[in-house]
Design an enzyme around this catalytic site. Structure first.
Site, short mmCIF file in Angstrom:
data_model
loop_
_atom_site.label_atom_id
_atom_site.label_comp_id
_atom_site.label_asym_id
_atom_site.label_seq_id
_atom_site.Cartn_x
_atom_site.Cartn_y
_atom_site.Cartn_z
N ASN A 1 27.10 61.82 53.23
CA ASN A 1 27.36 60.46 52.71
C ASN A 1 26.36 60.18 51.50
O ASN A 1 25.32 59.60 51.81
CB ASN A 1 27.50 59.59 53.77
CG ASN A 1 27.70 58.16 53.18
OD1 ASN A 1 27.78 57.89 52.06
ND2 ASN A 1 28.17 57.31 54.47
N LYS A 2 26.79 60.54 50.31
CA LYS A 2 25.70 60.35 49.27
C LYS A 2 25.51 58.95 48.90
O LYS A 2 24.23 58.47 48.33
CB LYS A 2 26.45 60.93 47.98
CG LYS A 2 26.63 62.45 48.01
CD LYS A 2 27.27 62.99 46.76
CE LYS A 2 27.72 64.37 47.09
NZ LYS A 2 28.44 65.06 45.89
N CYS A 3 26.02 57.83 49.20
CA CYS A 3 25.83 56.36 49.03
C CYS A 3 24.79 56.09 50.03
O CYS A 3 23.82 55.50 49.63
CB CYS A 3 27.07 55.75 49.31
SG CYS A 3 28.31 55.90 48.18
N ASN A 4 24.56 56.84 51.21
CA ASN A 4 23.61 56.28 52.13
C ASN A 4 22.64 57.64 52.23
O ASN A 4 21.61 57.32 53.09
CB ASN A 4 24.06 56.00 53.49
CG ASN A 4 25.02 54.72 53.35
OD1 ASN A 4 24.66 53.79 52.80
ND2 ASN A 4 26.03 54.61 54.10
#
Length: 745
Positions: free
Chosen positions: A703-706
């Site tokens: 999960n690149k956003c988190n």
């Protein structure tokens, strides 16, 4: 004296009392300044030396630590304000002019009598009037003893007191700061770990303080001006500081009580301080928009020069006084500014134009002189680049600006977003990925740091730069026309401040031009990427006699005439001057317009100013690629938020070691890209901190956003490695193919 409302402990009804206004000598530091206790009803000065507080039995008058010390002469009672306020068994039943601070004398005597039966758990003496409010806690102590033992006193609500075991603490999530950060008040470096003496701002996660610094500031600022030093938030900040035992008096700020306290700040420094002032009207003569306009030192602001006296062509040119120049440029490892001579009959070295000593006609007392000490301090501690960029990040506000980014056309979509009239570099950037050919208009939440990484990779390989590894600016007339060099500098500045990666592709020559100016930078042969020009330079440098050198001149006559480097050759040593002229023209003078535009863009968010102030720190990220990843670095980088399977964590560490040893098809950079979208650790670190968790999934999920990596739970390490290799390798391959597909379309 200022009127406020307060109450004492749970049974104390709020009432109006007076809080003393503390003098301004406590603004800049926290000395234990002890003064003779002020007395009510006119005590004789000679009696004050033997008076002690009836609660703690100390005669120290230290307002920062114990509150104002008051003596009631009629009843011969002396108290510290905080000792009285925090005592557990006393109520404020009188009016503000009665007794001491509204506490009646008979009540004070009763409380002293009650405390005389209680023994302090710190000093073991009687008179412990303050007790811990925690249930079943029997500890009692004097106020000074409580401070010594790091008890916590809340100057709000019920005026509760907590012993060292039960005091409130700040709950801070793990961070990725491996080194010290500065206290944002005194600027001394501290470990960013919340303790009794170290507090963190609740509204700015990167703002840390000494407790003593906060208390001094609160006393001087009062409730109306006490706020976060970074974001100026007052409500959330004050609420947390009160919870953590900071006393915030309800009074006007101490600087508001001094008449014309900062009057000198309103005056601009207007005096020419160079050794030889050329102005016939004198050093104080100042005519705006002329060569006799006075420009102040860009670092300290406490020295000045006429434009003509320092050979400045315009106001926009940078100028530093000699003292600041020495502080900045003598950090070591950099090319220092060379001394030139003026092209007239009165030969005066540039060092003569710079300030070497204070002018005897006018003493320099500008407050900006203090900035020089900060420059020295910065070089003394060799400021860490992550700390500098984190400080730059304090400019970012919570208001968000959404950027719609097409990965297949990262440059143009970023250009459109940054050129939008509503875009502000200080806004928090929110990235949304879109596909140009997607008829449904589906939006996908994106990682800001992944977007900035892709943007910097595109910028490095763009036509705006030339060279293989160490790059210089190119001369692209279309890019100059479209102002793309300015946009490139702006993008680079925004990327750094917003947590993007290290550029890492600048040549030393380009970096020195930004720091010291093109006129003080000497390029080298490696800066020339044009093969034909490089061959000319090689032939000039390898000429063994005057005939060979003239032969080169004749063959390259048209080119040398075009660039203005034709010269009469009289000796073989002239080849060095000729080679220098060709180099300087090709690398520096030829790209003067792109360089000035690029430099203006790099001024966004104050990045260029920081580069020029701390060149040694920025050199490491502008001219060098980040250090290679290792299994230990990645293991330390990822924190474990939830661990449902200890065996999977062991597999994870073994997998990292196998990848480092080359026993896997993936690389450590692939793992980092899969989880965060970045192939290296940004100078300012990751936000949020990368984490791993173990889930019942068939394959790992990034999960690149988190910045979160979900690990699969398997029975064997072989199964774990196969799933990790398959998912990471194929995910990155599909992303690359998708990008190429859209570019092809």
């Amino acid at each position: 004296m200022t009127t406020v409302l307060c109450g004492c402990n749970s049974a104390k009804a709020p009432s109006t009392i007076q809080i003393p206004s503390f003098p301004t000598q406590f603004q800049s530091s926290l000395p234990s300044l002890c003064r003779s206790p002020s007395k009510m009803n006119g005590n004789k000065p000679g009696d004050s030396q033997t008076l002690a507080c009836v609660f703690c039995r100390k005669d120290d008058d230290c307002p920062n630590k114990y509150g104002e010390m008051k003596t009631h002469e009629k009843w011969n009672i002396t108290v510290h304000y905080y000792c009285l306020l925090m005592s557990s068994g006393i109520w404020q039943r009188g009016k503000e002019e009665e007794g001491v601070y509204g506490f009646l004398i008979e009540d004070i005597r009763k409380e002293v009598n009650r405390a005389s039966k209680l023994k302090c758990c710190v000093c073991k003496k009687t008179g412990a009037s303050i007790g811990c409010v925690a249930p079943r806690c029997k500890r009692s102590y004097h106020f000074p003893c409580g401070l010594q033992r790091e008890c916590l006193f809340q100057f709000t609500g019920n005026f509760a007191s907590f012993c060292w075991t039960h005091r409130p603490v700040q709950i801070i999530t793990p961070n990725n700061y491996r080194e010290s950060l500065p206290c944002t008040i005194c600027l001394e470096f501290i470990e960013p770990i919340p303790t009794y003496t170290i507090l963190r701002s609740p509204c700015c996660k990167n703002a840390w303080f000494h407790r003593d610094c906060l208390q001094v500031q609160a006393i001087n600022a009062g409730v109306f001006f006490f706020r976060c030093t970074v974001c100026n938030n007052s409500d959330i900040f004050q609420k947390e500081m009160l919870r953590m035992g900071i006393h915030i008096p309800e009074k006007d700020a101490s600087w508001e009580l001094e008449e014309n306290a900062y009057q000198e700040l309103l005056q601009h420094y207007e005096h020419c301080d160079v050794r030889r002032c050329r102005c016939k009207e004198g050093r104080d003569y100042n005519v705006p928009n002329s060569k006799w306009e006075i420009k102040r030192c860009q670092c300290c602001g406490s020295s000045g020069t006429h434009l003509a006296c320092s050979l400045l062509q315009s106001w926009e040119q940078n100028w530093e006084c000699l003292e600041c120049r020495g502080i900045i440029y003598n950090s070591g490892g950099f090319q220092k500014a060379k001394k030139h001579t003026l092209p007239n009959t009165n030969i005066v070295g540039i060092n003569d134009c710079l300030l070497e000593e204070s002018s005897p006609k006018l003493p320099r007392q500008s407050p900006g002189a203090q900035h020089k000490d900060l420059l020295r301090q910065g070089n003394k501690f060799r400021r860490d680049i992550s700390t500098i960029i984190i400080e730059l990040g304090f400019q970012i506000i919570k208001k968000t600006k959404r950027l719609y980014i097409n990965k297949a056309d990262i440059w143009n979509s970023a250009l459109n977003g940054f050129r939008n009239q509503k875009f502000n570099p200080s806004y928090t950037i929110e990235v949304v990925y879109i596909h140009e050919n997607d008829n449904f208009g589906i939006e996908h939440p994106g990682s800001k740091q992944e977007f900035l990484t892709l943007l910097m990779q595109h910028l490095e390989n763009s036509p705006l730069f030339e060279g293989s590894l160490s790059k210089n600016l190119t001369l692209n007339s279309q890019a100059v026309k479209e102002n793309l060099y300015y946009e490139a500098g702006k993008m680079l500045a925004i990327s750094l401040v917003h947590g993007g990666p290290s550029p890492g592709f600048f040549s030393k020559t380009l970096f020195n031009c930004l720091v010291y100016g093109p006129e003080n930078t000497l390029p080298v042969l490696d800066d020339v990427s044009d093969f034909d020009v490089a061959q000319i330079l090689i032939r000039v440098n390898t000429a063994t006699n005057v005939a060979d050198l003239n032969s080169v001149m004749n063959e390259c006559y048209n080119y040398l005439e075009l660039i203005g480097c034709l010269r009469l050759i009289t000796s073989l040593s002239d080849k060095y001057i000729l080679a220098k002229d060709i180099l300087t023209h090709h690398v520096i003078k030829r790209v003067q317009a792109p360089f000035e535009s690029f430099k203006q863009g790099l001024k966004t968010l104050g990045v260029l100013e920081k580069i020029q102030t701390y060149p040694e720190a920025f050199y490491s990220i502008f001219c060098h690629k980040p250090e290679n990843l290792s299994a230990k670095i990645l293991s330390d980088l990822f924190t474990v938020h939830t661990l449902s399977d200890a065996q999977s964590l062991g597999f994870w560490n073994s997998y990292l070691q196998a990848v480092e040893d080359g026993k896997s098809a993936t690389t450590l950079e692939d793992i980092l890209i899969f989880a965060t979208g970045c192939n290296s650790i940004p100078p300012a670190g990751f936000k949020p901190t990368p984490s791993i968790e173990c889930l019942q999934t068939d394959f790992p999920v990034g999960n690149k956003c988190n910045n979160c990596l979900a690990l699969p739970i398997t029975n064997t390490y072989k199964e774990f490695q196969d799933k990790m290799d398959f998912a990471i390798r194929n995910t990155l391959r599909l992303e690359k193919e998708e990008s190429c597909h859209y570019i092809g379309q």
